[in-house]
Structures are given as C-alpha cells and as structure tokens.
Design a protein around this motif. Structure first.
Motif, PDB file in Angstrom:
ATOM      1  N   PRO A 255      24.596  76.221  69.216  1.00 18.37           N
ATOM      2  CA  PRO A 255      24.044  75.037  69.823  1.00 18.37           C
ATOM      3  C   PRO A 255      24.910  75.233  71.269  1.00 18.37           C
ATOM      4  O   PRO A 255      24.163  74.932  72.130  1.00 18.37           O
ATOM      5  N   VAL A 256      25.912  75.776  71.412  1.00 15.91           N
ATOM      6  CA  VAL A 256      26.660  75.934  72.654  1.00 15.91           C
ATOM      7  C   VAL A 256      26.091  77.013  73.526  1.00 15.91           C
ATOM      8  O   VAL A 256      25.816  76.714  74.829  1.00 15.91           O
ATOM      9  N   LEU A 257      25.397  77.954  72.603  1.00 15.05           N
ATOM     10  CA  LEU A 257      24.973  79.003  73.683  1.00 15.05           C
ATOM     11  C   LEU A 257      23.496  78.560  73.971  1.00 15.05           C
ATOM     12  O   LEU A 257      23.101  78.908  75.081  1.00 15.05           O
ATOM     13  N   THR A 258      22.924  77.845  73.132  1.00 12.59           N
ATOM     14  CA  THR A 258      21.455  77.242  73.632  1.00 12.59           C
ATOM     15  C   THR A 258      21.676  76.333  74.840  1.00 12.59           C
ATOM     16  O   THR A 258      20.984  76.337  75.844  1.00 12.59           O
ATOM     17  N   LEU A 259      22.617  75.353  74.759  1.00 17.17           N
ATOM     18  CA  LEU A 259      23.011  74.658  75.859  1.00 17.17           C
ATOM     19  C   LEU A 259      23.151  75.190  76.872  1.00 17.17           C
ATOM     20  O   LEU A 259      22.863  74.933  78.043  1.00 17.17           O
ATOM     21  N   MET A 260      24.063  76.364  77.195  1.00 14.92           N
ATOM     22  CA  MET A 260      24.451  77.080  78.195  1.00 14.92           C
ATOM     23  C   MET A 260      23.182  77.848  78.996  1.00 14.92           C
ATOM     24  O   MET A 260      22.841  77.543  80.120  1.00 14.92           O
ATOM     25  N   VAL A 261      22.307  78.488  77.953  1.00  9.00           N
ATOM     26  CA  VAL A 261      21.153  79.109  78.804  1.00  9.00           C
ATOM     27  C   VAL A 261      19.951  78.126  79.269  1.00  9.00           C
ATOM     28  O   VAL A 261      19.531  77.935  80.055  1.00  9.00           O
ATOM     29  N   GLY A 262      19.914  76.895  78.114  1.00  2.00           N
ATOM     30  CA  GLY A 262      19.079  75.812  78.450  1.00  2.00           C
ATOM     31  C   GLY A 262      19.347  75.141  79.846  1.00  2.00           C
ATOM     32  O   GLY A 262      18.254  75.033  80.580  1.00  2.00           O
ATOM     33  N   ALA A 263      20.822  74.962  79.918  1.00  2.00           N
ATOM     34  CA  ALA A 263      20.890  74.146  81.436  1.00  2.00           C
ATOM     35  C   ALA A 263      20.671  74.938  82.541  1.00  2.00           C
ATOM     36  O   ALA A 263      20.224  74.672  83.552  1.00  2.00           O
ATOM     37  N   LEU A 264      20.934  76.589  82.371  1.00  2.57           N
ATOM     38  CA  LEU A 264      20.439  77.455  83.496  1.00  2.57           C
ATOM     39  C   LEU A 264      18.852  77.400  83.542  1.00  2.57           C
ATOM     40  O   LEU A 264      18.354  77.121  84.749  1.00  2.57           O
ATOM     41  N   ALA A 265      18.356  77.439  82.439  1.00  2.00           N
ATOM     42  CA  ALA A 265      16.685  77.465  82.846  1.00  2.00           C
ATOM     43  C   ALA A 265      16.274  76.093  83.318  1.00  2.00           C
ATOM     44  O   ALA A 265      15.171  76.176  84.026  1.00  2.00           O
ATOM     45  N   ASP A 266      16.839  75.085  82.945  1.00  2.46           N
ATOM     46  CA  ASP A 266      16.337  73.611  83.452  1.00  2.46           C
ATOM     47  C   ASP A 266      16.578  73.764  85.024  1.00  2.46           C
ATOM     48  O   ASP A 266      15.595  73.422  85.717  1.00  2.46           O
ATOM     49  N   ARG A 267      17.592  74.312  85.486  1.00  2.00           N
ATOM     50  CA  ARG A 267      17.897  74.497  86.978  1.00  2.00           C
ATOM     51  C   ARG A 267      17.188  75.259  87.650  1.00  2.00           C
ATOM     52  O   ARG A 267      17.161  75.379  88.933  1.00  2.00           O
ATOM     53  N   SER A 268      16.825  76.551  87.031  1.00  2.00           N
ATOM     54  CA  SER A 268      16.379  77.484  87.828  1.00  2.00           C
ATOM     55  C   SER A 268      14.723  77.705  87.624  1.00  2.00           C
ATOM     56  O   SER A 268      13.972  78.541  88.093  1.00  2.00           O
ATOM     57  N   ALA A 269      14.192  76.581  86.847  1.00  2.00           N
ATOM     58  CA  ALA A 269      12.770  76.514  86.644  1.00  2.00           C
ATOM     59  C   ALA A 269      11.876  76.899  87.758  1.00  2.00           C
ATOM     60  O   ALA A 269      10.981  77.579  87.619  1.00  2.00           O
ATOM     61  N   SER A 270      12.138  75.985  88.865  1.00  2.00           N
ATOM     62  CA  SER A 270      11.402  76.112  90.135  1.00  2.00           C
ATOM     63  C   SER A 270      11.526  77.057  90.825  1.00  2.00           C
ATOM     64  O   SER A 270      10.827  77.768  91.906  1.00  2.00           O
ATOM     65  N   VAL A 271      12.744  78.063  90.545  1.00  2.00           N
ATOM     66  CA  VAL A 271      13.031  79.289  91.484  1.00  2.00           C
ATOM     67  C   VAL A 271      12.698  80.407  90.908  1.00  2.00           C
ATOM     68  O   VAL A 271      11.979  81.384  91.402  1.00  2.00           O
TER      69      VAL A 271
END
Length: 219
Positions: free
Chosen positions: A160-176
């Motif tokens: 879950p920590v790995l998914t949290l880390m990458v998921g947070a990045l995906a959320d922030r970079s989705a529009s970029v």
C-alpha cells in the motif's frame, strides 16, 4: 381482484425503481470515488447520478454505508490480481507483474488505498477481508523470496505504501504527463524485485517547465 394482490402489484414498480436507483448510485459512486478519492461526498454522487441527494440517503444511510458497499468490489479486484500472480510460473515475474498491476489499479482508482490501508475504525469483517488479501500477497512475495528475487524484508504491508507513493505522483502529474507515473513505478518495482539484467527506465524525466507544475500544482 383480491385487494392484497392489487396492493402487491402496485408495490412492484416502486421496488424496481428502488433497485434501479441503488444500481445507478453504486455505479456512479464507483466512478466518482475512483476519480476524486475519499474526499468525494454523497452530494457529488447524487449530482453525477442525476438524482436528488435524498434518493442517495434512502439507499445508503451515510457516506460510510456507501463506501462499505464499494469495498467488496475493491477487495475482489485486488485478490484477483494476487491470484493471477500465483498462476505465473516465474516467481520473479509474478511479483513484478503483481506490483505493476496493483499500482496501475491505484492510478485508475483513488479509493484503492482507502481499502487496503488499516484504520482503527475498521469493522471486524473489513479487517478479515484485509487479512485475507495480505495472506494472498504474502504468498506471491514468498515465492519470489524462495528464488532470491526480492529484497529481504519486503512484505505485503509495504505494497500500500508503494501504491500511495506512485498514486500521489499520478494525481499531481495527470494534467502534465498522464503516463509519467510508469517511470517511477518501474523504479520502485526494480528496487523491490530487480530484473535479472539491468533495464533502462521507461520514459524520461519531467521537462524543465513540467517539473514545477508537478511539484507545485495549482489547487
């Protein structure tokens, strides 16, 4: 006509409408919570479903009741990924494939972390579901450990920590760059369970003008 039969017939459309509304609300809630995460509200669900919020409350007493109805689907999906990994002959590829798939699932569905992360308010049934999932994942990891393919100490509760880390990045970079998360998912999976031969990272780093947008996203 028997009055009781007439009453019975009159109730049928109401029950059918109620069933359709419940299905509509659940289908809409899956999309809304997957897109917005735990911060979504019953008002958001009602608005997206095109029904009054009172209709939502008639089907689900509160937000937690609606989330409880969604959790079963999430656990089913997560356990299916673990089961598929256990069918892969190569333990290294099984674990690597599982980690990539579960991270991708979190990128598509923000509610995943809320399901797999323990809470002091969990009901007994939810804790049992989470424990069964953890046991499934531990079996995937154990196979990789037996052939020396995974870093010592890595455990199901690290996932879950790995998914949290990458998921947070995906959320922030989705529009970029909506695919940028794959580069960093690869980095983490390689750190946990490296390939037998070094492989290049997919994609490339954020550009000079992209990085500030990811590091400091607008509200």
């Amino acid at each position: 006509m028997d009055p009781s039969a007439a009453d019975h017939d009159a109730e049928r459309p109401l029950r059918a409408d109620a069933a359709r509304n419940r299905t509509l609300i659940l289908d809409t809630a899956r999309r809304v919570f997957a897109d917005r995460g735990i911060g979504a509200t019953l008002n958001d669900v009602a608005r997206e479903a095109g029904v009054g919020v009172g209709t939502v409350y008639r089907r689900f007493a509160d937000k937690e009741a609606l989330l409880a109805a969604l959790r079963a689907d999430k656990f089913t999906a997560l356990r299916a990924l673990a089961a598929a990994a256990l069918r892969v002959d190569d333990p290294r590829e099984a674990l690597r494939g599982y980690l990539h798939e579960v991270i991708a699932l979190r990128v598509r569905d923000r509610l995943i972390n809320e399901v797999v992360a323990a809470s002091p308010h969990d009901h007994e049934a939810l804790r049992a579901e989470r424990e069964r999932l953890s046991e499934d994942v531990e079996r995937v990891i154990a196979r990789a450990r037996d052939v020396g393919a995974v870093r010592e100490g890595f455990a199901a509760r690290d996932v879950p920590v790995l998914t949290l880390m990458v998921g947070a990045l995906a959320d922030r970079s989705a529009s970029v760059d909506p695919e940028a998360w794959r580069r960093y998912a690869s980095l983490l999976v390689d750190a946990v369970c490296p390939t037998e031969e070094p492989m290049p990272m997919p994609g490339g780093p954020f550009g000079e003008h992209q990085l500030p947008l990811v590091m400091h996203p607008r509200p």
